[in-house]
Design a protein around this motif. Structure first.
Motif, PDB file in Angstrom:
ATOM      1  N   SER A 132       0.924  -1.303   0.006  1.00 31.80           N
ATOM      2  CA  SER A 132       0.051   0.037   0.016  1.00 31.80           C
ATOM      3  C   SER A 132       1.047   1.162   0.073  1.00 31.80           C
ATOM      4  CB  SER A 132      -0.973  -0.006   1.262  1.00 31.80           C
ATOM      5  OG  SER A 132      -0.189   0.091   2.320  1.00 31.80           O
ATOM      6  N   ALA A 133       0.259   2.467   0.106  1.00 34.84           N
ATOM      7  CA  ALA A 133       0.832   3.628  -0.014  1.00 34.84           C
ATOM      8  C   ALA A 133       1.597   3.680   1.375  1.00 34.84           C
ATOM      9  CB  ALA A 133       0.011   4.969  -0.218  1.00 34.84           C
ATOM     10  N   ALA A 134       1.009   3.222   2.395  1.00 35.16           N
ATOM     11  CA  ALA A 134       1.754   3.169   3.630  1.00 35.16           C
ATOM     12  C   ALA A 134       2.911   2.594   3.651  1.00 35.16           C
ATOM     13  CB  ALA A 134       0.885   2.629   4.974  1.00 35.16           C
ATOM     14  N   HIS A 135       2.946   1.197   3.003  1.00 35.37           N
ATOM     15  CA  HIS A 135       4.414   0.575   2.837  1.00 35.37           C
ATOM     16  C   HIS A 135       5.447   1.210   2.190  1.00 35.37           C
ATOM     17  CE1 HIS A 135       1.431  -2.994   3.703  1.00 35.37           C
ATOM     18  NE2 HIS A 135       2.127  -3.086   4.698  1.00 35.37           N
ATOM     19  N   ARG A 136       4.963   1.968   1.112  1.00 35.48           N
ATOM     20  CA  ARG A 136       5.988   2.661   0.339  1.00 35.48           C
ATOM     21  C   ARG A 136       6.565   3.873   1.233  1.00 35.48           C
ATOM     22  NH1 ARG A 136       3.828   4.855  -5.034  1.00 35.48           N
ATOM     23  NH2 ARG A 136       6.147   5.041  -5.629  1.00 35.48           N
ATOM     24  N   SER A 137       5.695   4.777   1.876  1.00 38.13           N
ATOM     25  CA  SER A 137       6.268   5.385   3.105  1.00 38.13           C
ATOM     26  C   SER A 137       7.351   4.870   4.169  1.00 38.13           C
ATOM     27  CB  SER A 137       5.193   6.218   3.565  1.00 38.13           C
ATOM     28  OG  SER A 137       4.642   7.171   2.688  1.00 38.13           O
ATOM     29  N   ARG A 138       6.591   3.918   4.566  1.00 34.34           N
ATOM     30  CA  ARG A 138       7.734   3.291   5.669  1.00 34.34           C
ATOM     31  C   ARG A 138       8.981   2.680   4.985  1.00 34.34           C
ATOM     32  NH1 ARG A 138       2.867  -0.875   7.785  1.00 34.34           N
ATOM     33  NH2 ARG A 138       1.383   0.878   8.502  1.00 34.34           N
ATOM     34  N   LEU A 139       8.912   2.203   3.846  1.00 34.15           N
ATOM     35  CA  LEU A 139      10.027   1.914   3.293  1.00 34.15           C
ATOM     36  C   LEU A 139      11.092   2.990   2.860  1.00 34.15           C
ATOM     37  CD1 LEU A 139      11.751  -0.702   1.806  1.00 34.15           C
ATOM     38  CD2 LEU A 139      10.651   0.028  -0.308  1.00 34.15           C
ATOM     39  N   ALA A 140      10.581   3.975   2.876  1.00 36.79           N
ATOM     40  CA  ALA A 140      11.319   5.417   2.491  1.00 36.79           C
ATOM     41  C   ALA A 140      12.009   5.424   3.902  1.00 36.79           C
ATOM     42  CB  ALA A 140      10.518   6.275   1.811  1.00 36.79           C
ATOM     43  N   LEU A 141      11.285   5.591   4.762  1.00 45.30           N
ATOM     44  CA  LEU A 141      11.937   5.686   6.093  1.00 45.30           C
ATOM     45  C   LEU A 141      13.001   4.720   6.469  1.00 45.30           C
ATOM     46  CD1 LEU A 141      12.020   7.379   8.792  1.00 45.30           C
ATOM     47  CD2 LEU A 141      10.183   6.487   9.312  1.00 45.30           C
ATOM     48  N   ALA A 142      12.675   3.585   6.212  1.00 42.39           N
ATOM     49  CA  ALA A 142      13.641   2.490   6.548  1.00 42.39           C
ATOM     50  C   ALA A 142      15.000   2.627   5.723  1.00 42.39           C
ATOM     51  CB  ALA A 142      13.057   1.148   6.389  1.00 42.39           C
TER      52      ALA A 142
END
Length: 370
Positions: free
Chosen positions: A338-348
Motif C-alpha cells: 500500500s501507500a503506507a508501505h511505500r512511505s515506511r520503506l522510504a523511512l527504513a
C-alpha cells in the motif's frame, strides 16, 4: 508548528550554541517570535540575535548566523533567513513537508547526509602519542572534521620501533594513517603552521596487534571510540557477541535489516516514496533522529567527540526497530503493498543510509548481510 513551538525551538538553539561555546552570553528565559509585518520575509520574525549580541561580544549578524545554523534543520521549519541588522525570519513547512524534506535530503545526499561546510575555514593539525587508541581517535576525528569542511593533518610523536611503515602495519589494518612523525615545526618556508591540537584519550591498555588478533578491526574501532575519550575503553569479548545487547551488533544489524527490506520490496514489485502516505506516530522518534543527524555530526566534529556519533547510531538503531515492529514496511500474508508501505520503506531506507554513513565516519564497515 505553532508560535510557541517556534519560540521553544529558537530558545533550544540558543541553549545549544552556549553549551557548544559558539556563544558566550546568558540564555534568556524566553524568546519572542512575532508574525512578519506586511512586506517582510517569512511567516515569523525574531530579534533574539540583536538581544544577545552585546553580551556575546559579536555582531548581531554573526549571532544570527550561529543560531540559523542550529535552527534550519529543525522539523517544521522550511527556511531561515537573516534580514536587516540581524533579524531571523522563519518560513514554516506545511504539515508533513519537513519529514519529506529530510527523507529526500537523505536519499539525495546518501552517506554524505549531514556533511557540511561549517568548519571550512579551519586548518587543524592533530598530534598524538604512539598508542592505538590515540591513533584511532585522531583518525576518527579527522574524518568528522573533514566531513564539515576542515583541512586536517595528523602527526604522531614517534615512529614504531621498526620504522614508520613496518612499525605501524597494524594501524593500517585499523584504517589509520599518519601524515608525519615527531612534532612538526611551528613555522616553515611557506609560513606559520597550524597549531598542534593534542589528541589524548585514556590509553587502551593493549597494543593494536593484540586487539586485532582478538577482536578484528571493526570491533576494535568501536570499542576504542564508543566511550568518551576521558573514559576507559571497554575491550572485552562482549564486542563480538551476536546479540542486541551488543550496541555494535545492534547498529550493524539494523543496517542489514534495512537492506533486506529493500530487497524484499523489490521482490514484491514496489519502491519507496516519501510522499505516498502520512507517517504514523511510531515513526516520529526515528524521523526526529534523522532530522537531527546533521547537528549531531557538526557537534561531534566541533567537540572532537566520535563517541557522540556512536551514541547517535545506537539511538537510530533502537528507533528503527521500534518503528519496524509497530509499522512493518513490508506487507504480510496476502496483504498487498500500500501507500503506507511505500512511505515506511522510504523511512527504513533513510535510516539505513544514516547508519551506514555514521559507521563510515567511525571507520567501521556496514555489511548488508549479518
Amino acid at each position: 508548528m505553532t508560535p510557541a513551538d517556534l519560540s521553544r525551538t529558537v530558545l533550544h538553539a540558543v541553549h545549544r550554541a552556549v553549551a557548544e561555546n559558539a556563544l558566550r552570553a546568558p540564555v534568556p528565559a524566553r524568546v519572542r517570535v512575532e508574525r512578519t509585518r506586511p512586506g517582510g520575509s517569512g511567516d515569523y520574525a525574531c530579534a533574539v540575535a540583536l538581544q544577545l549580541a552585546g553580551d556575546a561580544g559579536l555582531p548581531a549578524l554573526e549571532v544570527a548566523r550561529i543560531l540559523r545554523e542550529r535552527v534550519a534543520a529543525e522539523p517544521g521549519i522550511g527556511r531561515v533567513e537573516i534580514t536587516g541588522p540581524g533579524f531571523l525570519s522563519f518560513t514554516l513547512d506545511a504539515p508533513g513537508d519537513s519529514d519529506r524534506a529530510v527523507l529526500d535530503a537523505v536519499r539525495e545526499q546518501g552517506s554524505a547526509y549531514g556533511h557540511g561546510g561549517a568548519l571550512r575555514d579551519e586548518v587543524l593539525q592533530f598530534h598524538h602519542a604512539r598508542e592505538v587508541r590515540a591513533a584511532v581517535t585522531a583518525d576518527a576525528v579527522r574524518r568528522l572534521v573533514v566531513s564539515q569542511g576542515a583541512r586536517v593533518r595528523i602527526s604522531c610523536e614517534e615512529a614504531g620501533e621498526m620504522g614508520a611503515a613496518a612499525g605501524e602495519a597494524e594501524w593500517v589494518l585499523l584504517g589509520v594513517t599518519v601524515d608525519a612523525y615527531g612534532a612538526p615545526p611551528v613555522t616553515s618556508p611557506a609560513g606559520p603552521s597550524a597549531p598542534l591540537v593534542p589528541v589524548r584519550p585514556v590509553p587502551a591498555g593493549a597494543t593494536a596487534r593484540e586487539l586485532l588478533e582478538r577482536l578484528g578491526p571493526d570491533a576494535t574501532r568501536w570499542g576504542l571510540l564508543r566511550p568518551a575519550s576521558h573514559d576507559r575503553a571497554l575491550l572485552g569479548d562482549e564486542l563480538l557477541v551476536q546479540g542486541e545487547a551488543n550496541p555494535l551488533f545492534l547498529v550493524r544489524y539494523a543496517y542489514a535489516r534495512t537492506r533486506a527490506l529493500t530487497r524484499g520490496a523489490a521482490a514484491l514489485g514496489f519502491t519507496p516514496a516519501t510522499d505516498a502516505a502520512p507517517y504514523e506516530s511510531p515513526a516520529r522518534p526515528l524521523l526526529d533522529l534523522l532530522a537531527d543527524h546533521p547537528r549531531v555530526l557538526l557537534t561531534a566534529a566541533r567537540h572532537r567527540a566520535p563517541d557522540r556519533v556512536a551514541r547517535q547510531l545506537e539511538a537510530v538503531a533502537h528507533a528503527f526497530f521500534d518503528f519496524h515492529d509497530s509499522c512493518p514496511p513490508l506487507p504480510s500474508g496476502d496483504e498487498k503493498p500500500s501507500a503506507a508501505h511505500r512511505s515506511r520503506l522510504a523511512l527504513a531506507e533513510a535510516a539505513g543510509t544514516v547508519l551506514a554513513g555514521g559507521l563510515s565516519l567511525l571507520g567501521i564497515s556496514a555489511p548488508a548481510h549479518l
